[in-house]
Design a protein around this motif. Structure first.
Motif, PDB file in Angstrom:
ATOM      1  N   LEU A  77      -0.936  21.528  57.143  1.00  0.00           N
ATOM      2  CA  LEU A  77      -0.911  21.458  55.679  1.00  0.00           C
ATOM      3  C   LEU A  77      -2.310  21.194  55.139  1.00  0.00           C
ATOM      4  CD1 LEU A  77       2.351  19.408  55.083  1.00  0.00           C
ATOM      5  CD2 LEU A  77       1.894  21.694  54.237  1.00  0.00           C
ATOM      6  N   VAL A 113      -4.222  23.539  52.505  1.00  0.00           N
ATOM      7  CA  VAL A 113      -4.601  23.009  51.189  1.00  0.00           C
ATOM      8  C   VAL A 113      -6.098  23.196  50.972  1.00  0.00           C
ATOM      9  CG1 VAL A 113      -4.909  20.876  49.859  1.00  0.00           C
ATOM     10  CG2 VAL A 113      -2.702  21.368  50.915  1.00  0.00           C
ATOM     11  N   MET A 132      -6.860  26.786  50.188  1.00  0.00           N
ATOM     12  CA  MET A 132      -6.448  27.192  48.850  1.00  0.00           C
ATOM     13  C   MET A 132      -7.329  26.557  47.793  1.00  0.00           C
ATOM     14  SD  MET A 132      -2.368  27.155  49.447  1.00  0.00           S
ATOM     15  CE  MET A 132      -1.969  27.918  47.923  1.00  0.00           C
ATOM     16  N   MET A 137     -10.460  28.633  47.561  1.00  0.00           N
ATOM     17  CA  MET A 137     -10.188  29.839  46.759  1.00  0.00           C
ATOM     18  C   MET A 137     -10.190  29.487  45.278  1.00  0.00           C
ATOM     19  SD  MET A 137      -6.880  31.585  48.529  1.00  0.00           S
ATOM     20  CE  MET A 137      -6.728  31.761  50.304  1.00  0.00           C
ATOM     21  N   ARG A 138      -9.515  28.395  44.963  1.00  0.00           N
ATOM     22  CA  ARG A 138      -9.371  27.977  43.574  1.00  0.00           C
ATOM     23  C   ARG A 138     -10.729  27.721  42.943  1.00  0.00           C
ATOM     24  NH1 ARG A 138      -6.951  24.597  39.224  1.00  0.00           N
ATOM     25  NH2 ARG A 138      -9.072  24.377  38.517  1.00  0.00           N
ATOM     26  N   LEU A 164     -12.608  30.991  42.372  1.00  0.00           N
ATOM     27  CA  LEU A 164     -11.978  31.750  41.301  1.00  0.00           C
ATOM     28  C   LEU A 164     -12.257  31.114  39.944  1.00  0.00           C
ATOM     29  CD1 LEU A 164     -10.334  34.268  41.420  1.00  0.00           C
ATOM     30  CD2 LEU A 164      -8.304  32.899  41.840  1.00  0.00           C
ATOM     31  N   ALA A 169     -13.993  32.692  36.752  1.00  0.00           N
ATOM     32  CA  ALA A 169     -13.282  32.751  35.470  1.00  0.00           C
ATOM     33  C   ALA A 169     -14.081  32.063  34.367  1.00  0.00           C
ATOM     34  CB  ALA A 169     -11.895  32.116  35.605  1.00  0.00           C
ATOM     35  N   ILE A 218     -16.205  38.633  36.975  1.00  0.00           N
ATOM     36  CA  ILE A 218     -15.292  38.555  38.116  1.00  0.00           C
ATOM     37  C   ILE A 218     -15.370  39.862  38.908  1.00  0.00           C
ATOM     38  CG2 ILE A 218     -12.875  38.324  38.818  1.00  0.00           C
ATOM     39  CD1 ILE A 218     -12.406  36.657  36.272  1.00  0.00           C
ATOM     40  N   VAL A 247     -18.120  35.155  45.990  1.00  0.00           N
ATOM     41  CA  VAL A 247     -16.965  35.220  46.874  1.00  0.00           C
ATOM     42  C   VAL A 247     -17.417  35.315  48.325  1.00  0.00           C
ATOM     43  CG1 VAL A 247     -14.874  36.465  47.465  1.00  0.00           C
ATOM     44  CG2 VAL A 247     -15.596  36.343  45.085  1.00  0.00           C
ATOM     45  N   ARG A 263     -16.553  28.993  54.427  1.00  0.00           N
ATOM     46  CA  ARG A 263     -15.286  28.600  55.055  1.00  0.00           C
ATOM     47  C   ARG A 263     -15.343  28.683  56.575  1.00  0.00           C
ATOM     48  NH1 ARG A 263     -10.833  32.070  51.880  1.00  0.00           N
ATOM     49  NH2 ARG A 263     -12.061  31.920  49.983  1.00  0.00           N
ATOM     50  N   LEU A 319      -9.412  35.974  48.274  1.00  0.00           N
ATOM     51  CA  LEU A 319      -9.127  35.008  47.215  1.00  0.00           C
ATOM     52  C   LEU A 319      -7.626  34.834  47.045  1.00  0.00           C
ATOM     53  CD1 LEU A 319     -11.818  35.921  44.528  1.00  0.00           C
ATOM     54  CD2 LEU A 319     -11.713  33.866  45.940  1.00  0.00           C
ATOM     55  N   GLY A 320      -6.868  35.509  47.876  1.00  0.00           N
ATOM     56  CA  GLY A 320      -5.426  35.318  47.863  1.00  0.00           C
ATOM     57  C   GLY A 320      -4.684  36.229  46.901  1.00  0.00           C
ATOM     58  N   PHE A 321      -5.376  37.196  46.308  1.00  0.00           N
ATOM     59  CA  PHE A 321      -4.664  38.162  45.480  1.00  0.00           C
ATOM     60  C   PHE A 321      -3.783  39.021  46.381  1.00  0.00           C
ATOM     61  CE2 PHE A 321      -8.359  37.307  42.710  1.00  0.00           C
ATOM     62  CZ  PHE A 321      -7.702  37.047  41.517  1.00  0.00           C
ATOM     63  N   ALA A 350      -6.914  36.465  36.924  1.00  0.00           N
ATOM     64  CA  ALA A 350      -7.558  35.369  37.652  1.00  0.00           C
ATOM     65  C   ALA A 350      -6.924  34.023  37.300  1.00  0.00           C
ATOM     66  CB  ALA A 350      -9.053  35.345  37.346  1.00  0.00           C
ATOM     67  N   VAL A 351      -6.653  33.824  36.034  1.00  0.00           N
ATOM     68  CA  VAL A 351      -6.078  32.550  35.585  1.00  0.00           C
ATOM     69  C   VAL A 351      -4.664  32.384  36.147  1.00  0.00           C
ATOM     70  CG1 VAL A 351      -5.199  31.350  33.533  1.00  0.00           C
ATOM     71  CG2 VAL A 351      -7.529  32.268  33.541  1.00  0.00           C
ATOM     72  N   ARG A 368      -3.635  33.593  38.898  1.00  0.00           N
ATOM     73  CA  ARG A 368      -3.821  33.300  40.316  1.00  0.00           C
ATOM     74  C   ARG A 368      -4.192  31.827  40.525  1.00  0.00           C
ATOM     75  NH1 ARG A 368      -2.392  33.128  44.902  1.00  0.00           N
ATOM     76  NH2 ARG A 368      -3.942  32.728  46.492  1.00  0.00           N
ATOM     77  N   ILE A 369      -5.027  31.291  39.645  1.00  0.00           N
ATOM     78  CA  ILE A 369      -5.401  29.872  39.742  1.00  0.00           C
ATOM     79  C   ILE A 369      -4.161  28.990  39.567  1.00  0.00           C
ATOM     80  CG2 ILE A 369      -6.641  27.986  38.573  1.00  0.00           C
ATOM     81  CD1 ILE A 369      -8.908  29.990  38.006  1.00  0.00           C
ATOM     82  N   LEU A 390      -2.154  29.082  42.676  1.00  0.00           N
ATOM     83  CA  LEU A 390      -2.763  28.240  43.708  1.00  0.00           C
ATOM     84  C   LEU A 390      -2.462  26.765  43.432  1.00  0.00           C
ATOM     85  CD1 LEU A 390      -6.241  29.959  44.164  1.00  0.00           C
ATOM     86  CD2 LEU A 390      -4.518  29.634  45.945  1.00  0.00           C
ATOM     87  N   ASP A 391      -2.587  26.360  42.173  1.00  0.00           N
ATOM     88  CA  ASP A 391      -2.338  24.962  41.824  1.00  0.00           C
ATOM     89  C   ASP A 391      -0.912  24.568  42.174  1.00  0.00           C
ATOM     90  OD1 ASP A 391      -4.875  24.589  40.961  1.00  0.00           O
ATOM     91  OD2 ASP A 391      -4.444  24.760  38.833  1.00  0.00           O
ATOM     92  N   LYS A 409       1.032  25.914  44.446  1.00  0.00           N
ATOM     93  CA  LYS A 409       1.224  25.848  45.902  1.00  0.00           C
ATOM     94  C   LYS A 409       0.554  24.623  46.506  1.00  0.00           C
ATOM     95  CE  LYS A 409       2.341  30.597  46.840  1.00  0.00           C
ATOM     96  NZ  LYS A 409       1.737  31.913  46.613  1.00  0.00           N
ATOM     97  N   VAL A 410      -0.638  24.295  46.007  1.00  0.00           N
ATOM     98  CA  VAL A 410      -1.337  23.111  46.518  1.00  0.00           C
ATOM     99  C   VAL A 410      -0.513  21.860  46.235  1.00  0.00           C
ATOM    100  CG1 VAL A 410      -3.328  21.605  46.137  1.00  0.00           C
ATOM    101  CG2 VAL A 410      -3.669  24.058  46.460  1.00  0.00           C
ATOM    102  N   MET A 468       2.403  21.648  48.609  1.00  0.00           N
ATOM    103  CA  MET A 468       2.004  21.297  49.971  1.00  0.00           C
ATOM    104  C   MET A 468       1.575  19.839  50.046  1.00  0.00           C
ATOM    105  SD  MET A 468       0.143  24.825  51.016  1.00  0.00           S
ATOM    106  CE  MET A 468       0.015  24.438  52.731  1.00  0.00           C
TER     107      MET A 468
END
Lengths: 144, 144
Positions: A91, A95, A98, A101-102, A105, A109, A122, A135, A142, B56-58, B84-85, B87-88, B91-92, B94-95, B98
């Motif tokens: 986990l 985390v 992610m 990534m956040r 991003l 943004a 972007i 990116v 990472r 970036l997880g897209f 993008a927003v 996606r952010i 991510l938030d 999911k984080v 977790m």
DNA sequence: ATAGGCGTTCCACTCGATGGAAGGTCAAGG
DNA sequence: CCTTGACCTTCCATCGAGTGGAACGCCTAT
């Protein structure tokens, strides 16, 4: 009880219960004379155990290990703890990934005006050669 | 250039490039007379764009949208920013999920002696009725 | 001529379900 | 007795994002 009631009591969909049986996570259910699956209260407990462990993000395979340990009167708690600790580490890794990534991003943004003009940092960054790209920099960070 | 070189230059596996073409993310590649796919430098740039966006997880679908916007001279930056927003926010979510799992698991692991005795509070909690279970409490907290 | 390193297509597999088709069973109501 | 509806059964397909492998073709060097 039939599968529908076991599903309602455990919170696991009937379809999912059959699926768990098919992949060997659950033993083959007893059948009533008409071929319907027949569950006991203990089976419902097992289903709840499985559902809880899945909700903590354990894979079906790991849940199988936990169930084996649960049923083994002689197992030691360190065996269980090892699985839990590995899951925590997993986990933490996800985390962190992610959040990286956040961050990237969010930086992109923030640079983007978000209006009706076509300039968008972007897209520009995504199309950049490595040396210029935020990116690309975060990807290589990472792996360091 | 052939697919192997495009793969090496872009960092996207040849197999994955064919897959992207098969699902319509990439246009059908030009072919040399012998039937081999033939790529240009611009194609490699596109591949890198795709690879960055994926990192970036897209989703592949979202990358398709970003590519469309990238190619559309008249698009507005707000369209890109919206993706993008979103996606952010994703991510938030999911984080947070977790981290909730991690917290619960950590509490359980802390209670577990991790020695060779068979008593394990982790397993006990997973098998508990809802009213007694830490895991059940954290699940219901998540949905509140 | 043959070995190797490319390329091609197509099919199967992964994980964790979920959807749906086609059919069997059972109790209640008309 | 028949139908309706709610269950249950099995089996097959689908999702996402690839990955593995078989069986074959192409090209170059030895």
């Amino acid at each position: 009880m039939h599968i529908g009631e076991a599903a309602a009591r455990s919170g696991v969909a009937a379809k999912t219960i059959r699926y768990y049986e098919s992949v060997g996570l659950l033993a083959k259910a007893n059948r009533t004379p008409n071929g319907y699956r027949d569950y006991s209260d203990a089976d419902v407990d097992t289903l709840r155990f499985v559902s809880r462990a899945r909700s903590l993000g354990f894979s079906v395979h790991q849940v199988g290990e936990l169930l084996d340990l649960y049923r083994d009167r002689k197992r030691c708690s360190s065996d269980v703890k090892a699985i839990a600790v590995a899951r925590i580490a997993d986990l933490d890794r996800k985390v962190a990934e992610m959040q990286a990534m956040r961050t990237t991003l969010h930086q992109l943004a923030d640079c983007c005006s978000g209006d009706d003009r076509p300039d968008c940092p972007i897209l520009v960054d995504l199309a950049q050669p490595d040396s210029q790209s935020l990116v690309a920099a975060s990807i290589s960070a990472r792996s360091r």
